[in-house]
Design a protein around this motif. Structure first.
Motif, PDB file in Angstrom:
ATOM      1  N   ARG A   1       0.806  -1.185   0.133  1.00 55.06           N
ATOM      2  CA  ARG A   1       0.106   0.032  -0.044  1.00 55.06           C
ATOM      3  C   ARG A   1       0.917   1.409  -0.060  1.00 55.06           C
ATOM      4  O   ARG A   1       0.624   2.408  -0.383  1.00 55.06           O
ATOM      5  CB  ARG A   1      -0.997   0.092   1.222  1.00 55.06           C
ATOM      6  N   GLY A   2       2.128   1.044   0.673  1.00 53.03           N
ATOM      7  CA  GLY A   2       2.905   2.363   0.855  1.00 53.03           C
ATOM      8  C   GLY A   2       3.841   2.525  -0.592  1.00 53.03           C
ATOM      9  O   GLY A   2       4.520   3.539  -0.578  1.00 53.03           O
ATOM     10  N   SER A   3       3.778   1.392  -1.456  1.00 52.31           N
ATOM     11  CA  SER A   3       4.724   1.676  -2.742  1.00 52.31           C
ATOM     12  C   SER A   3       4.116   2.873  -3.598  1.00 52.31           C
ATOM     13  O   SER A   3       2.978   2.896  -3.722  1.00 52.31           O
ATOM     14  CB  SER A   3       5.070   0.246  -3.364  1.00 52.31           C
ATOM     15  N   LEU A   4       5.024   3.462  -4.264  1.00 54.11           N
ATOM     16  CA  LEU A   4       4.810   4.196  -5.296  1.00 54.11           C
ATOM     17  C   LEU A   4       4.468   3.668  -6.660  1.00 54.11           C
ATOM     18  O   LEU A   4       4.555   2.252  -6.957  1.00 54.11           O
ATOM     19  CB  LEU A   4       5.762   5.251  -5.799  1.00 54.11           C
ATOM     20  N   ARG A   5       3.323   4.109  -7.417  1.00 55.44           N
ATOM     21  CA  ARG A   5       3.213   3.576  -8.811  1.00 55.44           C
ATOM     22  C   ARG A   5       4.473   3.319  -9.513  1.00 55.44           C
ATOM     23  O   ARG A   5       5.236   3.840  -9.834  1.00 55.44           O
ATOM     24  CB  ARG A   5       2.405   4.577  -9.600  1.00 55.44           C
ATOM     25  N   GLY A   6       4.367   1.977  -9.970  1.00 57.54           N
ATOM     26  CA  GLY A   6       5.663   1.503 -10.675  1.00 57.54           C
ATOM     27  C   GLY A   6       6.598   0.877  -9.969  1.00 57.54           C
ATOM     28  O   GLY A   6       7.606   0.466 -10.506  1.00 57.54           O
ATOM     29  N   ASP A   7       6.533   1.008  -8.788  1.00 57.94           N
ATOM     30  CA  ASP A   7       7.539   0.582  -7.639  1.00 57.94           C
ATOM     31  C   ASP A   7       7.022  -0.881  -7.349  1.00 57.94           C
ATOM     32  O   ASP A   7       6.382  -0.897  -6.143  1.00 57.94           O
ATOM     33  CB  ASP A   7       7.723   1.466  -6.536  1.00 57.94           C
ATOM     34  N   TYR A   8       7.446  -1.911  -7.965  1.00 56.57           N
ATOM     35  CA  TYR A   8       6.882  -3.272  -7.692  1.00 56.57           C
ATOM     36  C   TYR A   8       7.726  -3.680  -6.377  1.00 56.57           C
ATOM     37  O   TYR A   8       8.867  -3.737  -6.414  1.00 56.57           O
ATOM     38  CB  TYR A   8       7.017  -4.042  -9.053  1.00 56.57           C
ATOM     39  N   GLN A   9       6.809  -4.409  -5.748  1.00 61.12           N
ATOM     40  CA  GLN A   9       7.458  -5.056  -4.266  1.00 61.12           C
ATOM     41  C   GLN A   9       7.729  -6.601  -4.751  1.00 61.12           C
ATOM     42  O   GLN A   9       7.108  -7.304  -5.486  1.00 61.12           O
ATOM     43  CB  GLN A   9       6.140  -4.923  -3.420  1.00 61.12           C
TER      44      GLN A   9
END
Length: 95
Positions: A63-71
């Motif tokens: 939920r805290g990741s930025l768009r395009g920042d795949y976990q």
């Protein structure tokens, strides 16, 4: 080769809460994927005995990741320990 799980709805075939040994074994049988209403009815939050809520921390990272920042997360455990069940539950929470 991945194991094949049977597609049945356990909660349609079991009386819950389980009242005899056969029903308890059926409800805890790792041969069946918990999906749909089974996931809601039979999933237990075991984070207190598993050493913390790692699934909640996964959710917070996603939920805290930025768009395009795949976990990238690693979830490990022995067969039948509930990895897929937890991930299905998390997917539902994220939707």
């Amino acid at each position: 080769m991945a194991a094949r799980f049977e597609s049945i709805v356990l909660t349609d075939q079991l009386e819950l809460p389980a009242r005899d040994a056969r029903s308890v074994r059926a409800a805890c049988n790792p041969r069946f994927d918990l999906v749909g209403k089974d996931l809601l009815a039979l999933r237990e939050d075991l984070s207190s005995v598993r050493g913390g809520n790692r699934i909640q921390r996964m959710e917070e990272c996603i939920r805290g990741s930025l768009r395009g920042d795949y976990q990238v997360q690693l979830l490990s455990g022995h067969p039948g320990s509930g990895k897929s069940t937890e991930l299905r539950w998390l997917a539902g929470e994220l939707q």
